[in-house]
Structure formats: structure tokens, C-alpha cells
Write a protein that holds these residues in place. Structure first.
Motif, PDB file in Angstrom:
ATOM      1  N   THR A 236       2.487   5.905   7.041  1.00 30.45           N
ATOM      2  CA  THR A 236       3.121   5.964   8.396  1.00 30.45           C
ATOM      3  C   THR A 236       4.468   6.065   8.711  1.00 30.45           C
ATOM      4  OG1 THR A 236       2.414   3.607   8.685  1.00 30.45           O
ATOM      5  CG2 THR A 236       0.745   5.148   9.399  1.00 30.45           C
ATOM      6  N   ASP A 237       5.182   5.059   7.735  1.00 32.67           N
ATOM      7  CA  ASP A 237       6.690   4.904   7.825  1.00 32.67           C
ATOM      8  C   ASP A 237       7.219   4.903   6.336  1.00 32.67           C
ATOM      9  OD1 ASP A 237       9.024   4.441   8.875  1.00 32.67           O
ATOM     10  OD2 ASP A 237       8.524   2.300   8.835  1.00 32.67           O
TER      11      ASP A 237
ATOM     12  N   SER B 160     -11.513  13.516   2.904  1.00 31.08           N
ATOM     13  CA  SER B 160     -11.368  12.692   3.860  1.00 31.08           C
ATOM     14  C   SER B 160      -9.920  11.895   3.739  1.00 31.08           C
ATOM     15  CB  SER B 160     -12.232  11.417   3.409  1.00 31.08           C
ATOM     16  OG  SER B 160     -13.764  11.855   3.522  1.00 31.08           O
ATOM     17  N   ARG B 161      -9.329  11.645   5.178  1.00 33.38           N
ATOM     18  CA  ARG B 161      -8.106  11.119   5.399  1.00 33.38           C
ATOM     19  C   ARG B 161      -8.115   9.742   5.678  1.00 33.38           C
ATOM     20  NH1 ARG B 161      -3.280  14.370   7.933  1.00 33.38           N
ATOM     21  NH2 ARG B 161      -1.962  12.762   8.293  1.00 33.38           N
ATOM     22  N   VAL B 162      -7.146   8.979   4.614  1.00 34.17           N
ATOM     23  CA  VAL B 162      -6.741   7.635   5.020  1.00 34.17           C
ATOM     24  C   VAL B 162      -5.491   7.543   5.148  1.00 34.17           C
ATOM     25  CG1 VAL B 162      -6.510   5.286   3.954  1.00 34.17           C
ATOM     26  CG2 VAL B 162      -8.649   6.454   3.737  1.00 34.17           C
ATOM     27  N   THR B 163      -5.047   6.660   6.404  1.00 34.21           N
ATOM     28  CA  THR B 163      -3.580   6.601   6.599  1.00 34.21           C
ATOM     29  C   THR B 163      -3.316   5.017   6.223  1.00 34.21           C
ATOM     30  OG1 THR B 163      -3.550   8.303   8.040  1.00 34.21           O
ATOM     31  CG2 THR B 163      -1.625   6.671   8.263  1.00 34.21           C
ATOM     32  N   LEU B 164      -2.172   4.731   5.746  1.00 36.87           N
ATOM     33  CA  LEU B 164      -1.694   3.491   5.508  1.00 36.87           C
ATOM     34  C   LEU B 164      -0.471   2.875   5.916  1.00 36.87           C
ATOM     35  CD1 LEU B 164      -2.306   3.190   1.609  1.00 36.87           C
ATOM     36  CD2 LEU B 164      -3.942   2.522   3.061  1.00 36.87           C
ATOM     37  N   ALA B 165      -0.347   1.663   6.539  1.00 35.01           N
ATOM     38  CA  ALA B 165       1.011   1.195   7.139  1.00 35.01           C
ATOM     39  C   ALA B 165       1.927   0.916   5.702  1.00 35.01           C
ATOM     40  CB  ALA B 165       0.792  -0.066   7.658  1.00 35.01           C
ATOM     41  N   ALA B 166       3.141   0.820   6.043  1.00 34.69           N
ATOM     42  CA  ALA B 166       4.412   0.732   5.274  1.00 34.69           C
ATOM     43  C   ALA B 166       4.018  -0.128   4.164  1.00 34.69           C
ATOM     44  CB  ALA B 166       5.412   0.540   5.534  1.00 34.69           C
ATOM     45  N   GLU B 167       3.633  -1.300   4.310  1.00 36.66           N
ATOM     46  CA  GLU B 167       3.414  -2.264   3.057  1.00 36.66           C
ATOM     47  C   GLU B 167       2.386  -1.870   2.040  1.00 36.66           C
ATOM     48  OE1 GLU B 167       2.349  -7.265   2.318  1.00 36.66           O
ATOM     49  OE2 GLU B 167       3.261  -6.457   4.245  1.00 36.66           O
TER      50      GLU B 167
ATOM     51  N   ALA C 131       4.325  10.492   5.471  1.00 35.76           N
ATOM     52  CA  ALA C 131       4.298  11.383   4.193  1.00 35.76           C
ATOM     53  C   ALA C 131       2.854  11.140   3.312  1.00 35.76           C
ATOM     54  CB  ALA C 131       5.352  10.812   3.197  1.00 35.76           C
ATOM     55  N   PHE C 132       2.566  12.352   2.940  1.00 33.88           N
ATOM     56  CA  PHE C 132       1.492  12.398   1.937  1.00 33.88           C
ATOM     57  C   PHE C 132       1.689  11.544   0.541  1.00 33.88           C
ATOM     58  CE2 PHE C 132      -0.529  15.148  -1.593  1.00 33.88           C
ATOM     59  CZ  PHE C 132      -1.876  14.721  -1.358  1.00 33.88           C
ATOM     60  N   LEU C 133       0.751  10.628   0.329  1.00 35.10           N
ATOM     61  CA  LEU C 133       1.038   9.847  -0.895  1.00 35.10           C
ATOM     62  C   LEU C 133       0.328  10.410  -2.027  1.00 35.10           C
ATOM     63  CD1 LEU C 133       0.917   6.474   1.015  1.00 35.10           C
ATOM     64  CD2 LEU C 133       3.012   7.875   0.745  1.00 35.10           C
ATOM     65  N   GLY C 134      -0.816  10.796  -1.963  1.00 40.00           N
ATOM     66  CA  GLY C 134      -1.689  11.331  -3.080  1.00 40.00           C
ATOM     67  C   GLY C 134      -3.032  11.380  -3.041  1.00 40.00           C
ATOM     68  N   THR C 135      -3.972  11.150  -3.832  1.00 42.57           N
ATOM     69  CA  THR C 135      -5.488  11.216  -3.650  1.00 42.57           C
ATOM     70  C   THR C 135      -6.064   9.861  -4.055  1.00 42.57           C
ATOM     71  OG1 THR C 135      -6.097  12.234  -5.867  1.00 42.57           O
ATOM     72  CG2 THR C 135      -5.538  13.624  -4.091  1.00 42.57           C
ATOM     73  N   ALA C 136      -7.067   9.602  -3.904  1.00 44.06           N
ATOM     74  CA  ALA C 136      -7.927   8.233  -4.209  1.00 44.06           C
ATOM     75  C   ALA C 136      -9.468   8.857  -4.069  1.00 44.06           C
ATOM     76  CB  ALA C 136      -7.515   7.372  -3.266  1.00 44.06           C
ATOM     77  N   HIS C 137     -10.081   7.646  -4.163  1.00 47.68           N
ATOM     78  CA  HIS C 137     -11.620   7.685  -3.793  1.00 47.68           C
ATOM     79  C   HIS C 137     -11.882   6.090  -3.395  1.00 47.68           C
ATOM     80  CE1 HIS C 137     -12.083   5.940  -8.100  1.00 47.68           C
ATOM     81  NE2 HIS C 137     -13.331   5.680  -7.495  1.00 47.68           N
ATOM     82  N   VAL C 138     -12.937   6.035  -2.537  1.00 42.78           N
ATOM     83  CA  VAL C 138     -13.299   4.941  -1.873  1.00 42.78           C
ATOM     84  C   VAL C 138     -14.588   4.213  -2.464  1.00 42.78           C
ATOM     85  CG1 VAL C 138     -13.859   3.246   0.312  1.00 42.78           C
ATOM     86  CG2 VAL C 138     -11.895   5.054   0.195  1.00 42.78           C
TER      87      VAL C 138
END
Length: 318
Positions: A277-278, A244-251, A281-288
Motif C-alpha cells: 500500500t505504501d 487471488s489478491r492480498v494487500t499488505l501495509a508497509a511494515e 506496488a506489485f510485490l510478487g506471488t505467494a500461497h496461503v
């Protein structure tokens, strides 16, 4: 007098190279050759192929090595040829012949055995394998003539097709779960046919979502320029394509990269690929879990910066 060897200047390289491993190379030999050609600092592979096997071998460089375990666990597809009536000490053509029996296999026998080995089965791992006992690989014991007791393993043969090529050879095409030994499958199929068997060839045609059509050979890599070699690399996120994909803002992205959980309206998910988003870039993996994004394996800011610097530049549309 031999000329002094030129020292290779290593550099940070990040990504996945889909290599078509050649016959006779160990997985590590293939890895080291590709690592040298790319001048990469850090590299690893996603599970070994025997020297007598060819085919799809994903090689991970730099940040991508953090996610290589995902493809160790992936389903795989193989094509093999088994010689009926001859058993060897290793289950393949490298071993010594230890038994020969007449071959009397009917089409009905072939259909019966194909059904018998499709679905969940149990396998005893071969002595000629890299599994360890007391810190020592089983194949090392085998070379010393020592037989170690091995517990059967539960594996799944998702699909299996057996095709008679001639009186004494059968083609095996199998899609299997992790931990399945195709040499052992070939031997067990031979025993079920009442004549024994060993593999004369073995090729991995797919692992996870990667197939042989996407692969490059070592010979092709050698003929390329350095830029062309780098262009063969898939990004590290290719290893998490099914997440699954999650996108996070800069902060939030900065806090996530420091290992902090983030809260949002996400549904529970075991496998998540996280992007910023800013910059994008790909940041890594996680789970929710319960609306919390919990970090798993993360890139570090230096790796992200290096990836962005080496990313292909696209021209702006006027």
C-alpha cells in the motif's frame, strides 16, 4: 566502407509486451527484435511458436520474466488450416511429401472426428519439436534422420471446431491445454479421416487471458516513438490476473519482500498476487496455507523502485 554500428544503450524495462509474431520469425528472433526496439536489459518469452506460426506471443521484460512460467502452463487457442490427403515429414508445409492418398470425407466423417478429438486425448510429440533427449532437441535428431521413441502425452482439447473449406482443406479452431501440439493434432485428424493431412497455416489467437486484439506487430513497434513503445507494455502483474489478491501495509510488505511469512485472516489459496500500500506496488506471488502468506516469486526493491519511477504520472484533481 560500412559505417560503424551504433551501440544500443540498454536500460531496465519491466512489463509484458503482447506481440503478434510474424510469419517466418522464430520466437527468439521476435524477442530479440522487440528487446532491441525497447533497449531492454533482460527479456524472455512465454513458450515458443514455430517460424511458420503467427499470433499471440507474450514477451516478458525485467521483473515480468519471473512470472513467465505461468503462461507456459496456460490454455491456448489456435486457428489452423489442414491440407487433407498429403502427409509431410514435419506435419506442416515445410516438410517433404511422404505420402498421398485420395480424400473421401463426408460431413458425417467430419462430425465423428470432431467428437473423437474433443476432450482428453493422448498425443505422441512430433520429432520436429524442441523437446530434449539427452540434452539434445528432437528436431536435431530429426535433421540427422534419427527417429527417437517418444512416450505419449495426456492433453486436453477443450473445444474443437472443424470446418470444410473445400474438397481438400479443413479449418481447425481448437482451445487446448498446455503441451498440445497442433501439428500433431492436424496429422491425427487426417489419419482418423483415412487420408492423412498436414498444416498449411497456424495462428495462435489466445493464450491465458491474452487475445490477438491486444497484440502489436513488429512493424507497428518500429514506426513508434520510444515513449509509444513503452506505452504498449502491460505491468508484470498482468501475468497473475487470475490470482487471488492480498494487500499488505508497509511494515508487512517489507518483511514479505525479505522472504518472511506473514500471518493474517486469509483463506487458503494456491495462487496469490501480493501488493503493497505504501507505495502501491506489485510485490510478487505467494500461497496461503493455515492463515500464513508464504512467499513465492518476489520482485526486489530495486525493480519496484524502477517500475514506480517509470509509471505514468497522473495529475492530481484540484
Amino acid at each position: 566502407m560500412n559505417a560503424p554500428r551504433t551501440r544500443v544503450q540498454r536500460r531496465p524495462v519491466h512489463g509484458v509486451l503482447l506481440l503478434d509474431k510474424p510469419l517466418g520469425f522464430s520466437s527468439n528472433q521476435a524477442l530479440q527484435k522487440a528487446k532491441w526496439l525497447l533497449r531492454a536489459e533482460k527479456a524472455g518469452h512465454t513458450g515458443t511458436l514455430d517460424p511458420l506460426a503467427t499470433g499471440v506471443l507474450p514477451l516478458c521484460f525485467g521483473a515480468a520474466t519471473k512470472f513467465s512460467q505461468l503462461h507456459l502452463d496456460a490454455d491456448k487457442t489456435y486457428e489452423a488450416v489442414a491440407r487433407l490427403g498429403v502427409k509431410t515429414s514435419t506435419g506442416d508445409a515445410e516438410g517433404e511429401v511422404i505420402a498421398e492418398r485420395p480424400v473421401q470425407v463426408s460431413p458425417e466423417d467430419l462430425a465423428r472426428v470432431q467428437a473423437q478429438f474433443t476432450g482428453p486425448i493422448r498425443q505422441v510429440p512430433p520429432m520436429h519439436s524442441a523437446l530434449k533427449k539427452d540434452g539434445k532437441a528432437l528436431y536435431e535428431y530429426a535433421r540427422e534422420g534419427i527417429e527417437i521413441e517418444r512416450a505419449p502425452r495426456d492433453v486436453v482439447i477443450h473445444t474443437l471446431a472443424l470446418t470444410r473449406l473445400d474438397d481438400t482443406t479443413v479449418r481447425i479452431v481448437a482451445s487446448v491445454s498446455k503441451g498440445t501440439y497442433i501439428r500433431t493434432l492436424g496429422e491425427d485428424i487426417g489419419e482418423a479421416m483415412g487420408c492423412g493431412a498436414h498444416l498449411t497455416s497456424l495462428r495462435r489467437t489466445a493464450t491465458g487471458g491474452f487475445g490477438q486484439a491486444q497484440c502489436v506487430t513488429i512493424e507497428a513497434l518500429e514506426a513508434m516513438s520510444e515513449d509509444e513503445r513503452m506505452a504498449q507494455l502491460l505491468p508484470a502483474e498482468a501475468l497473475v490476473d487470475g490470482h487471488s489478491r492480498v494487500t499488505l501495509a508497509a511494515e508487512d510488505a517489507a518483511r514479505f519482500l525479505s522472504g518472511l511469512r506473514r500471518r493474517g485472516g486469509w483463506a487458503d489459496a494456491e495462487a496469490v498476487a501480493v501488493f503493497g500500500t505504501d507505495p502501491q506496488a506489485f510485490l510478487g506471488t505467494a500461497h496461503v496455507s493455515a492463515g500464513e502468506l508464504i512467499p513465492g516469486r518476489l520482485l526486489n526493491p530495486i525493480e519496484i523502485q524502477q517500475i514506480l519511477l517509470n509509471a505514468p504520472q497522473t495529475e492530481a484533481t484540484p
